[in-house]
Design a protein around this motif. Structure first.
Motif, PDB file in Angstrom:
ATOM      1  N   MET A 170       0.836  -1.195   0.000  1.00 60.42           N
ATOM      2  CA  MET A 170       0.000   0.000   0.000  1.00 60.42           C
ATOM      3  C   MET A 170       0.873   1.247   0.000  1.00 60.42           C
ATOM      4  N   ARG A 186      -2.271  -7.797  -6.150  1.00 61.27           N
ATOM      5  CA  ARG A 186      -2.586  -7.528  -4.754  1.00 61.27           C
ATOM      6  C   ARG A 186      -3.451  -8.610  -4.121  1.00 61.27           C
ATOM      7  N   GLY A 214      -3.015  -8.803  -0.262  1.00 64.60           N
ATOM      8  CA  GLY A 214      -4.044  -8.003   0.384  1.00 64.60           C
ATOM      9  C   GLY A 214      -4.285  -6.681  -0.297  1.00 64.60           C
ATOM     10  N   THR A 231      -6.796  -3.218   0.239  1.00 65.07           N
ATOM     11  CA  THR A 231      -7.782  -2.608   1.117  1.00 65.07           C
ATOM     12  C   THR A 231      -8.951  -2.064   0.298  1.00 65.07           C
ATOM     13  N   PHE A 232     -10.047  -1.853   0.973  1.00 63.02           N
ATOM     14  CA  PHE A 232     -11.234  -1.330   0.304  1.00 63.02           C
ATOM     15  C   PHE A 232     -10.964   0.064  -0.230  1.00 63.02           C
ATOM     16  N   GLU A 292      -8.162   1.278  -1.484  1.00 60.26           N
ATOM     17  CA  GLU A 292      -7.481   1.205  -2.773  1.00 60.26           C
ATOM     18  C   GLU A 292      -8.369   0.605  -3.854  1.00 60.26           C
TER      19      GLU A 292
END
Length: 410
Positions: A87, A157, A161, A163-164, A166
């Motif tokens: 991230m 990703r 992982g 994230t919401f 991104e």
RNA sequence: GGAGGGGUUCCCGAGCGGCCAAAGGGGGCAGACUGUAAAUCUGUUGCUUUAUGCUUCGAUGGUUCGAAUCCGUCUCCCUCCA
């Protein structure tokens, strides 16, 4: 008659496009096309990586089309996951706003913004005002999560992982295109090839929601033959800001480009006519150095101006050609008083930035990589004294290509 | 919310009480060869006042003569279940 599209194709910019036939026809009609490219404000300067994209815009503008340069004040707050395995660092709103300002200034140097020939916008102006539920209802139903997840930019990703936050990046960028389409009749989005899925998102959104044509094209990414993104060095990016990457360093970056990439760089990063590009690209053996010098000069000229480019060229010539004129290389100023007791060479190397630490500087000397003027330094504890200077100047060389001079100012 | 697994030097990744400033690879830097290229080979790669010196193995507190390695707490990440 060559269209702008032909020019971009000939110079090797284009990697993919959405509706090739329609786009070709559109350009053939010759009417001005409003197109946009977004730049996320993740740093306080544009980089060599952005530069190629800007050249693409410049070619289109020269052909009479209208660029919209979008600074991503809003999208930067979300963070583009494309091509990343981790991230992005979160930036504060102030940092982002600051970066946006700098981007605007820098972009102004490459495109003609006079008389509405180009536009500059900041997507923070509309993205920040969006209401969550409103947005969901307006565009949310146009996106299929299944399809989004299969997009290239998210694939890397899926294992580590995503994230919401991104995950929503694509929607933000798609919304930008929609907004520009409604407001400025912008019908085409360009970008680096890593932007392909984000661009597609916008194209499809407009087609669905507005029932109007919209197009996308991506530019080839400049990479070294090992596939590493060009414009990056171990120390970070090659910046367009002369304070972050000096014109001399900038020049040297292109001067040292690998043989195999010379023609490609000339074609993408300069305005030289293609016949010339091809002639230079076909040079062989040590002759290709001529082409590299022209490349470095031309690119530096566009970014830093002719004067700086000339200086960088002369500086490089005198250093590598064995001449004594060292007027244009990186300089550290010192007074005579500073040298009253002499200064450790190790210390000077750190101050000039030739070495990050004294330990590193020591290692360079031990390995025989440091020269003071013509003298190869053998002694790690070498003290630099006034007598080492010639005409108040002293050249320190580390390795084959790193030079720095110390100048006495009194 | 429950159950497991994990955070190591620029990156990946070994180490699982002293022989650890920490294997190996990548990258970087320097040397040789060259064309200010690439490839290859060699050396090197925490910091400093180079020493039986100092600071590092997510954070913090402990156990121990001694901890990256053991224990407590915290924190972040991943996987499975809900």
């Amino acid at each position: 008659m060559k269209t702008a599209l032909d020019i971009l194709k000939e110079r090797g910019f284009i990697e993919q496009m959405t509706h090739e036939e329609e786009i070709t026809k559109l350009f053939a009609e010759g009417k001005p096309i409003n197109f946009y490219i977004g730049f996320d404000a993740t740093a306080d300067s544009l980089t060599a990586g952005h530069f190629m994209t800007i050249m693409g815009m410049a070619h289109l503008q020269r052909a009479g089309h209208r660029p919209i340069a979008l600074v991503g004040g809003g999208t930067t707050k979300v963070g583009d996951p494309s091509g990343r395995t981790d991230m992005r660092k979160m930036l504060t709103d102030e940092q982002i706003a600051h970066n946006c300002e700098i981007f605007k200034q820098q972009l102004g140097k490459f495109l003609d913004f006079s008389e509405g020939k180009a536009l500059m916008v900041n997507n923070d102006d509309w993205l920040s005002k969006l209401g969550y539920v409103d947005l969901l209802r307006e565009v949310g139903f146009c996106f299929s999560v299944n399809r989004m997840l299969s997009a290239d930019c998210y694939k890397s990703r899926m294992e580590v992982g995503l994230t919401f936050l991104e995950f929503n990046y694509m929607i933000m960028q798609s919304y930008d295109f929609l907004e520009l389409n409604r407001k400025y009749d912008c019908i085409m989005q360009l970008g680096g090839n890593d932007q392909w899925s984000n661009i597609l998102g916008g194209v499809e959104l407009i087609r669905r929601l507005e029932n109007k044509p919209a197009f996308g094209m991506t530019f080839k990414l400049l990479t070294t033959s090992e596939g590493v993104k060009m414009g990056k060095t171990a120390k970070g990016a090659v910046w367009l800001d002369p304070n972050k990457t000096s014109p001399f360093e900038f020049f040297q970056y292109w001067r040292n480009i690998e043989d195999a990439k010379v023609e490609e760089c000339l074609s993408l990063l300069t305005f030289l006519p293609m016949e010339e590009v091809r002639r230079l690209g076909s040079l062989e053996g040590s002759q290709i150095n001529e082409a590299k010098e022209i490349l470095a000069f031309e690119v530096t000229k566009i970014v830093h101006g002719e004067e700086e480019a000339q200086k960088a060229k002369e500086g490089a010539r005198s250093l590598f050609g064995g001449g004594a004129d060292s007027a244009n290389i990186p300089t550290l100023e010192k007074t005579r008083a500073d040298f009253a007791d002499g200064i450790e060479l190790l210390q000077l190397m750190v101050e000039t930035g030739l070495a990050p630490t004294k330990t590193e500087a020591r290692r360079n000397i031990e390995q025989g990589g440091v020269k003071l003027g013509e003298e190869k330094v053998e002694d790690v504890k070498r003290i630099v004294v006034l007598a080492d200077f010639e005409n108040n100047k002293l050249l320190i060389q580390k390795g084959k290509k790193k030079f720095h001079q110390v100048v006495l100012t009194d």
